[in-house]
Design a protein around this motif. Structure first.
Motif, short mmCIF file in Angstrom:
data_model
loop_
_atom_site.label_atom_id
_atom_site.label_comp_id
_atom_site.label_asym_id
_atom_site.label_seq_id
_atom_site.Cartn_x
_atom_site.Cartn_y
_atom_site.Cartn_z
N ARG B 19 0.85 -1.11 0.10
CA ARG B 19 -0.03 -0.02 -0.07
C ARG B 19 0.63 1.18 -0.10
NH1 ARG B 19 -3.38 -2.05 5.06
NH2 ARG B 19 -1.23 -2.79 5.33
N SER B 180 0.12 -7.75 -4.84
CA SER B 180 -0.45 -6.73 -3.86
C SER B 180 -1.37 -7.59 -2.84
CB SER B 180 -1.11 -5.68 -4.76
OG SER B 180 -2.16 -6.33 -5.18
N ALA B 402 -0.88 -0.90 -6.19
CA ALA B 402 -0.43 -1.11 -4.90
C ALA B 402 0.48 -2.39 -4.73
CB ALA B 402 -1.50 -1.46 -4.03
#
Lengths: 73, 420
Positions: B19, B180, B402
């Motif tokens: 993130r 991610s 992300a």
């Protein structure tokens, strides 16, 4: 001396066929079209600084400088 | 790392949380790690990794594949169970001699000499995309230029119908999600029945890409062509120089890595040119700068943020002892901004000399297979933009992925500007 000629050699077991040598020094290295392995052609001699560059850039660490030759004219 | 190490290593600030990368590469944290003497240890899940962040240290790891293996553990941050590692093993996750054999299977198509033969194709695709972008008055640069250019080129090389480009880009985007915390696909997407842990990127999109590759294989077995898929199919048929498994993974890798990475370079490149109009003006004034500007864009973009190796035996790096089995992670994103390797590394300099960046890896046998193709694509794009005296104006912030693994951009609005 920087003008010294040195001989280069390719270890065919380590060559991964990246073709960097052929691009940098087409007079000295040739990549086989089928096997994609580099070999030394012609005299196999290069000025030391250029030999060091091509050895350094070889991704397979397959290029070595084998012996110092006569100084250049 | 042994818990009983005599002196505890410095702990690295958090750089693995995907993130974090929604706001771009956490460069300040990397700078902090580069300043640590020796290597910093980064906790990760119930273990951790050595964060290799300096240019010289990344090179040392990358060029020593005997000490720092690609075949042990995994090349991503997390370890895989033994069966998953085998099921997912590709060119990326092998050491010599398997790596050398597989690499040579595909290396011939990507040598500088053979890549130059694709220049006309690259130019044709680039011109079509740029002219469409200009006629529309701009739009999403990723969707209109950065994504279609590399996928169409790699599909042309493979012999895959270019009509399927959008589908394969979509699959690539799902694959990246696997690095991610978000997976938007259900496990049975695309008719997948394989356990996700056995699939590259833990993604059912890998099943779809394998299936697509199998269909291409069947087509080329029936009707050989002068393309890369036929070459691989022949290698598989001809005394089993590659296995069925290796074919599937090479196809997967060529499609994925052949489009996702250069897309990222072209996306960040456009943003860099928009933000540094003076540097783009230099290229317009001096076509000789296309080559260094291409390298600078690739350094600037660093499409792959890291690769992991695993210590094959006890060793030492930057004065820090490393135990056999330790994860050693090369952060290209950091090495490419190392103050010790670059003058003013955070400046985008179209004429930068001596730019030995690690966007294609830090040297050694895993050097990016597509490096010369990527350079050709970026440099032709710059030439054609220059021919049109085309400046870019960025409209708003990019939408980033992300991911701590790829420096992906999902979209960024750009408008063409006439010469300033």
């Amino acid at each position: 001396m920087s003008g010294d000629l040195v001989r280069v050699a390719v270890d065919s077991e380590r060559c991964i066929g990246g073709g960097q040598c052929e691009m940098l020094e087409p007079e000295v290295f040739l990549l086989d079209e089928d096997e994609v392995i580099s070999s030394v052609i012609g005299s196999g001699e290069l000025p030391r600084p250029r030999a060091e560059v091509v050895a350094h850039r070889c991704p397979g660490a397959a290029i070595s400088i084998v012996e110092p030759q006569r100084p250049s004219e | 790392m042994s818990a009983s190490a005599a002196s505890a290593p410095t702990l690295a600030p958090e750089i693995a949380d995907p993130r974090l990368y929604l706001d771009g590469i956490p460069h300040e944290r990397f700078a902090e790690i580069r300043a640590v003497p020796g290597l910093a240890w980064h906790p990760y899940e119930d273990d951790g990794f050595w964060a290799v962040t300096r240019h010289a240290d990344v090179r040392a790891v990358s060029r020593n594949p005997k000490a720092f293996s690609s075949a042990i553990g995994h090349t991503n941050l997390w370890d895989l169970e033994a069966d998953a590692l085998e099921a997912r093993r590709s060119l990326i996750d092998t050491d010599a001699p398997d790596h050398t054999r597989l690499r040579r299977m595909v290396a011939g198509a990507f040598t500088p000499k053979n890549i130059r033969r694709w220049e006309d194709t690259v130019r044709e695709i680039t011109v079509e995309l740029l002219d469409e972008f200009l006629s529309q008055g701009g739009g999403d640069w990723v969707d209109m230029v950065a994504a279609p250019l590399p996928i169409r080129v790699i599909l042309s090389m493979l012999g895959v119908p270019v009509a399927d480009a959008d589908y394969l880009v979509e699959l690539s985007n799902y694959l990246v999600e696997g690095t991610s915390d978000t997976q938007s696909l259900p496990p049975d997407a695309f008719g997948n029945t394989t356990e996700l842990r056995l699939l590259p990127f833990n993604s059912p999109a890998s099943h779809a890409l394998f299936t697509y590759g199998d269909e291409m294989r069947a087509k080329r077995r029936a009707e050989p062509c002068d393309d890369l898929v036929t070459h691989l199919v022949k290698a598989e048929a001809d005394g089993g120089r590659i296995s069925r498994h290796e074919y599937r993974h090479l196809f997967h890798l060529l499609v994925f890595a052949g489009n996702e990475t250069t897309r990222t370079a072209i996306s960040h490149g456009a943003m860099a040119l928009a933000a540094n109009g003076d540097q783009w003006q230099r290229v317009l004034d001096d076509p000789g700068l296309v080559e260094p500007a291409t390298e600078e864009i690739i350094r600037w973009a660093t499409p792959v943020l890291h690769m992991r190796r695993t210590a094959a035996a006890d060793c030492e790096l930057a004065g820090t002892p490393i135990a056999a089995g330790d994860k050693v992670v090369m952060w290209y994103a950091s090495a490419n901004r190392d103050e010790a390797a670059y003058a003013d590394p955070f400046r985008f300099d179209a004429g930068r000399g001596g730019n030995e960046h690690f966007a294609f890896g830090g040297g050694g046998p895993h050097l990016c297979l597509g490096a010369f193709l990527a350079r050709l694509e970026v440099s032709v794009l710059l030439q054609e933009m220059a021919a049109r005296r085309m400046f870019l104006e960025q409209r708003g912030e990019p939408v980033r992925m992300a991911s701590n693994f790829v420096h992906g951009v999902l979209s960024v609005e750009m408008a063409p500007e006439a010469e300033r």
